[in-house]
Design a protein around this motif. Sequence first.
Motif, short mmCIF file in Angstrom:
data_model
loop_
_atom_site.label_atom_id
_atom_site.label_comp_id
_atom_site.label_asym_id
_atom_site.label_seq_id
_atom_site.Cartn_x
_atom_site.Cartn_y
_atom_site.Cartn_z
N HIS A 130 0.82 -1.21 0.00
CA HIS A 130 0.00 0.00 0.00
C HIS A 130 0.85 1.25 0.00
CE1 HIS A 130 1.00 0.19 4.29
NE2 HIS A 130 0.70 1.46 4.17
N ALA A 131 2.00 1.20 0.70
CA ALA A 131 2.84 2.39 0.81
C ALA A 131 3.58 2.68 -0.49
CB ALA A 131 3.82 2.22 1.96
N HIS A 132 3.99 1.62 -1.21
CA HIS A 132 4.59 1.85 -2.52
C HIS A 132 3.61 2.59 -3.44
CE1 HIS A 132 8.40 -0.12 -2.06
NE2 HIS A 132 7.88 -1.29 -1.77
N LEU A 133 2.33 2.29 -3.28
CA LEU A 133 1.30 2.98 -4.06
C LEU A 133 1.06 4.39 -3.53
CD1 LEU A 133 -1.37 0.16 -4.49
CD2 LEU A 133 -0.07 1.24 -6.33
N SER A 134 0.84 4.50 -2.24
CA SER A 134 0.43 5.77 -1.65
C SER A 134 1.51 6.84 -1.74
CB SER A 134 0.05 5.57 -0.18
OG SER A 134 -1.08 4.73 -0.08
N PHE A 135 2.77 6.43 -1.58
CA PHE A 135 3.85 7.41 -1.57
C PHE A 135 4.61 7.48 -2.89
CE2 PHE A 135 3.15 6.27 2.91
CZ PHE A 135 2.75 7.52 3.36
N GLY A 136 4.09 6.78 -3.91
CA GLY A 136 4.57 6.96 -5.27
C GLY A 136 5.86 6.26 -5.65
N ASP A 148 -13.71 0.74 22.80
CA ASP A 148 -13.06 -0.57 22.94
C ASP A 148 -13.74 -1.64 22.10
OD1 ASP A 148 -11.33 0.58 24.74
OD2 ASP A 148 -12.34 -0.17 26.54
N SER A 149 -15.05 -1.64 22.07
CA SER A 149 -15.78 -2.67 21.33
C SER A 149 -15.64 -2.50 19.82
CB SER A 149 -17.26 -2.66 21.71
OG SER A 149 -17.89 -1.47 21.26
N SER A 150 -15.24 -1.31 19.38
CA SER A 150 -15.12 -1.05 17.95
C SER A 150 -13.77 -1.48 17.38
CB SER A 150 -15.34 0.44 17.67
OG SER A 150 -16.67 0.82 17.99
N VAL A 151 -12.80 -1.73 18.24
CA VAL A 151 -11.46 -2.10 17.77
C VAL A 151 -11.47 -3.38 16.93
CG1 VAL A 151 -9.15 -2.84 18.49
CG2 VAL A 151 -10.20 -0.80 19.51
N PRO A 152 -12.06 -4.49 17.41
CA PRO A 152 -12.08 -5.70 16.58
C PRO A 152 -12.79 -5.49 15.24
CG PRO A 152 -12.65 -6.23 18.85
CD PRO A 152 -12.66 -4.74 18.74
N GLU A 153 -13.88 -4.74 15.26
CA GLU A 153 -14.61 -4.48 14.02
C GLU A 153 -13.76 -3.65 13.05
OE1 GLU A 153 -18.96 -3.41 14.60
OE2 GLU A 153 -18.25 -3.23 16.67
N ALA A 154 -13.05 -2.68 13.59
CA ALA A 154 -12.20 -1.82 12.75
C ALA A 154 -11.07 -2.64 12.12
CB ALA A 154 -11.64 -0.66 13.57
N LEU A 155 -10.49 -3.54 12.90
CA LEU A 155 -9.41 -4.38 12.38
C LEU A 155 -9.92 -5.36 11.33
CD1 LEU A 155 -7.33 -5.06 15.62
CD2 LEU A 155 -6.55 -3.84 13.56
N ASP A 156 -11.13 -5.91 11.54
CA ASP A 156 -11.72 -6.80 10.53
C ASP A 156 -11.90 -6.06 9.21
OD1 ASP A 156 -11.80 -8.94 12.26
OD2 ASP A 156 -13.92 -8.71 12.77
N HIS A 157 -12.36 -4.82 9.31
CA HIS A 157 -12.53 -4.00 8.10
C HIS A 157 -11.18 -3.77 7.42
CE1 HIS A 157 -13.83 -0.70 5.50
NE2 HIS A 157 -12.83 0.01 5.98
N TYR A 158 -10.17 -3.47 8.20
CA TYR A 158 -8.83 -3.23 7.68
C TYR A 158 -8.32 -4.46 6.92
CZ TYR A 158 -3.75 -2.16 7.94
OH TYR A 158 -2.43 -1.92 7.66
N LEU A 159 -8.47 -5.64 7.54
CA LEU A 159 -7.97 -6.87 6.92
C LEU A 159 -8.69 -7.16 5.60
CD1 LEU A 159 -7.64 -9.19 10.05
CD2 LEU A 159 -5.81 -7.99 8.85
N ALA A 160 -9.99 -6.95 5.58
CA ALA A 160 -10.76 -7.19 4.35
C ALA A 160 -10.33 -6.23 3.26
CB ALA A 160 -12.25 -7.05 4.64
N ASN A 161 -10.15 -4.97 3.62
CA ASN A 161 -9.75 -3.96 2.65
C ASN A 161 -8.35 -4.23 2.11
OD1 ASN A 161 -10.22 -1.10 1.49
ND2 ASN A 161 -8.26 -0.90 2.53
N TYR A 162 -7.43 -4.60 3.00
CA TYR A 162 -6.06 -4.86 2.57
C TYR A 162 -6.01 -6.10 1.69
CZ TYR A 162 -1.19 -3.51 2.88
OH TYR A 162 0.06 -3.01 2.60
N GLY A 163 -6.84 -7.06 2.01
CA GLY A 163 -6.89 -8.27 1.19
C GLY A 163 -7.26 -7.97 -0.25
N GLU A 164 -8.17 -7.03 -0.45
CA GLU A 164 -8.55 -6.64 -1.81
C GLU A 164 -7.39 -5.98 -2.54
OE1 GLU A 164 -11.41 -7.32 -3.49
OE2 GLU A 164 -11.71 -8.60 -1.73
N LEU A 165 -6.62 -5.19 -1.81
CA LEU A 165 -5.44 -4.54 -2.42
C LEU A 165 -4.43 -5.58 -2.87
CD1 LEU A 165 -3.56 -1.41 -1.15
CD2 LEU A 165 -2.28 -3.45 -1.74
N LEU A 166 -4.19 -6.58 -2.04
CA LEU A 166 -3.20 -7.61 -2.38
C LEU A 166 -3.63 -8.41 -3.60
CD1 LEU A 166 -2.20 -8.92 1.18
CD2 LEU A 166 -0.95 -7.33 -0.29
N LYS A 167 -4.94 -8.62 -3.75
CA LYS A 167 -5.43 -9.35 -4.91
C LYS A 167 -5.13 -8.60 -6.21
CE LYS A 167 -9.36 -11.55 -2.55
NZ LYS A 167 -10.84 -11.55 -2.44
#
Length: 338
Positions: free
Chosen positions: A208-214, A254-273
């Motif tokens: 992601h950083a190679h993309l974001s920072f050019g 506190d209860s939103s942390v696991p949900e936020a991380l799940d979202h992050y993992l799903a989003n990053y997975g799409e980038l890797l694909k």
Amino acid sequence: MKKFLGLTALASLSFAFAAEAMATEWNVSVWGKRRAFTEHVEKLAELVSEKTNGEFTMNISYGGLSKNRENLDGISIGAFEMAQFCAGYHRDKNRVITVLELPFLGVSNLEEEVAISSAVYNHPAAADEMAQWNAKLLMTSPMPQYNIVGTGEVRDELAEFEGMRVRATGGIGEAFKAVGAVPTSVTATEAYQAMESGVVDTVSFAQHAHLSFGTINRADWWTANLNPGTVNCPVVVNIDAYESLSDAEREALDSSVPEALDHYLANYGELLKKWDAVLEEKGVEKVEISDEVLAEFRSKAADPIREAWIKDMEAQGLPGQELYDLVQKTLADQRSGS
């Protein structure tokens, strides 16, 4: 009657001011621009606002509050309530979590990265060290193994790393140094300029950083499987701000942390694909390093750097061996499902 109406109006106005005063607003310091690396912060803000009916909101600033190397300092003085930083930017301030930046830990996916980061963040030594900066570790920013982009001739032999100027921080920088490269720890936002001006020959980042920072736009090649390690970048909150939250607000956070991380993992997975398509689109050669070269790299970088880190931490009164063992046990437990 006029007096009654006046009192009613005054009471209504007072209630409005009280309601406004009750709302909680946090400032959050990150850098760069919105990208895969910050998606969990964005999602966290969204979830917290939803769960508190807009009474607890977060203003996320991309570089407007602080420089990335100064985010932990800003947290310590209460300049803002939440921030993201990377351990390699100031290793002396966050020694404990640098165990997560040791080269060749053997982490194979982002879920494992979340598991080992959470285990270390919950260790008393990590909490105590962060408390010195009035900071509480909230969640990690899991990243895949770093790989390098470069210009000119492909470097796929260890001998070709000799004298190579590489943008690499933390344990990754130490790994490259062990095989003769010259690491420099310019920040992510400075990496493109360093590559453009010739200050560095290569840059080590997650995709992601190679993309974001050019940096991918200046690259001729990218190593697909060098995988020397990754960096660890926590999201922290100011302890005073955290403790001043109401019970409901703290629960929402506190209860939103696991949900936020799940979202992050799903989003990053799409980038890797999509990564291979990105390389093809930009004309960047995908380089596979041979097993023999990888084995040689590990032998020169993994064991010596790990042992030196443990010895250094123990000399400073920190449980270096215990922390390293915790990482390995957590990896084993994660893979066994226990």
